[in-house]
Motif scaffolding. Sequence first.
Motif, PDB file in Angstrom:
ATOM      1  N   VAL A   1       0.860  -1.179   0.000  1.00 17.23           N
ATOM      2  CA  VAL A   1       0.000   0.000   0.000  1.00 17.23           C
ATOM      3  C   VAL A   1       0.895   1.228   0.000  1.00 17.23           C
ATOM      4  O   VAL A   1       1.935   1.257   0.660  1.00 17.23           O
ATOM      5  N   ARG A   2       0.524   2.219  -0.782  1.00 18.28           N
ATOM      6  CA  ARG A   2       1.269   3.473  -0.808  1.00 18.28           C
ATOM      7  C   ARG A   2       0.520   4.493   0.052  1.00 18.28           C
ATOM      8  O   ARG A   2      -0.655   4.770  -0.173  1.00 18.28           O
TER       9      ARG A   2
ATOM     10  N   SER B   1       5.354  10.365   0.017  1.00 23.69           N
ATOM     11  CA  SER B   1       4.774   9.028   0.098  1.00 23.69           C
ATOM     12  C   SER B   1       5.792   7.998   0.563  1.00 23.69           C
ATOM     13  O   SER B   1       7.005   8.201   0.479  1.00 23.69           O
TER      14      SER B   1
ATOM     15  N   ALA C   1      -2.911   0.952   6.205  1.00 22.61           N
ATOM     16  CA  ALA C   1      -3.978   1.658   5.509  1.00 22.61           C
ATOM     17  C   ALA C   1      -5.037   2.150   6.490  1.00 22.61           C
ATOM     18  O   ALA C   1      -5.536   3.276   6.392  1.00 22.61           O
TER      19      ALA C   1
ATOM     20  N   GLY D   1      -4.567   5.854   6.854  1.00 22.07           N
ATOM     21  CA  GLY D   1      -5.370   6.248   5.700  1.00 22.07           C
ATOM     22  C   GLY D   1      -6.529   7.175   5.990  1.00 22.07           C
ATOM     23  O   GLY D   1      -7.103   7.746   5.069  1.00 22.07           O
TER      24      GLY D   1
ATOM     25  N   THR E   1      -3.631   9.494   2.415  1.00 20.66           N
ATOM     26  CA  THR E   1      -4.216   8.617   1.406  1.00 20.66           C
ATOM     27  C   THR E   1      -3.514   7.266   1.419  1.00 20.66           C
ATOM     28  O   THR E   1      -2.281   7.206   1.460  1.00 20.66           O
TER      29      THR E   1
ATOM     30  N   GLU F   1      -3.459   3.723  -0.808  1.00 27.98           N
ATOM     31  CA  GLU F   1      -3.913   3.055  -2.018  1.00 27.98           C
ATOM     32  C   GLU F   1      -3.054   1.827  -2.300  1.00 27.98           C
ATOM     33  O   GLU F   1      -1.817   1.889  -2.195  1.00 27.98           O
TER      34      GLU F   1
ATOM     35  N   THR G   1      -0.834  -0.765  -4.280  1.00 28.08           N
ATOM     36  CA  THR G   1       0.102  -0.470  -5.356  1.00 28.08           C
ATOM     37  C   THR G   1       0.901  -1.719  -5.708  1.00 28.08           C
ATOM     38  O   THR G   1       1.069  -2.623  -4.880  1.00 28.08           O
TER      39      THR G   1
END
Length: 368
Positions: A4-5, A13, A28, A32, A36, A38, A40
């Motif tokens: 997860v990024r 990031s 996350a 998160g 953010t 997401e 990846t």
Amino acid sequence: MNAVRITTADGQSVVVVSTTDTVPNWSARYLGGWWTAEPTTEIHGPAVSADLGKAELRDLAAAVERGSPQTMEYAGTDLHVVRDGTTVTAVQDDRALAYRWNADQRILRIVGTDGTTLAAAAARLAREVLRSRLLADGWAILHASAITTDNGSTILTLGDKGAGKTTTALTLARAGWKLLANDRVFARVDDDGVVRVLPWPSAAAFGFGLLDALGLFEVVRTHLVSGERMHPTQHQKVTDALLAGHREPLWTASGKELKPQLWPDQLTSWLSMPLATEGHATGILYPRITAFGEPRLTDSSRGVQDADFFDATTEDRYPDVFHLLPTPGDHTFLRTHLDALPHQGLAMNHDPTANASILKEAASRLSA
């Protein structure tokens, strides 16, 4: 491979990667809500790689033992550290976790034997990587709470310990503002002179007294009784007290209060407090809490103080073992801009309804 990024509103990031989905899922959820998160498949830039592995843990521990390690306290246990050029290898005293940071590759490797401990460490150190990048880019960290309007107008609350920073943030978040921070916030002056603010993601820890005063004790207890779970690092004594309906504060032998801890997303799903990802400061509140007297607006000449800034020298639980953080910057420029913002002092008591009224008046003035 699962990854997860995590990205801040400022574009910095870090990737959290693991062979298990538990580690990136934890990051996350933990980070998160304010930053953010997401999924990846591209692992470039700084990364935190975390996996379970007894053999690798033994190998890293052996490498530390061979290297004449330095010992320091880290997360309440002894951490043994060796440095070899730009590589730092460390193992905790109980051998539950081992770390290797390669500054050239910008990869932090974490190995452990317990999934929860591993996932929590990965999220915390992913935040540290992003913290280092934000500080290097001119941001500073304030000991402050912050709430925002829909257009991003942000009210910061500054004050000494016990002044009411968290009380202010949670009361206003319950009254319709968005919660950007309840304890720490990133701040930086942009080229146009605006003080931008970003959140510092963390689990939300509130004392029993505050939870009860805000009328949230039964809300939290109801969710817990129904089978939902709070943050896993919450002390079992706290969980037991909530389930039993006991509202009295709990303390450790050293005098530290044991507090209920919520995941960031539970602030919204349980407590109806929407979160904000960024904002721009339009004013500062300087509260103080007294046992008696009616809540009221007051004059305040406090101003922004050195103690309002947070840096590596004030971190006592997680020192900068891996030398991630840059040399502390000069806060004079930011401090001058903060002091120039409209500000309001206020006195609060232990009546949350009365406090809410005066807080809404003060915040409305500063966010206009």
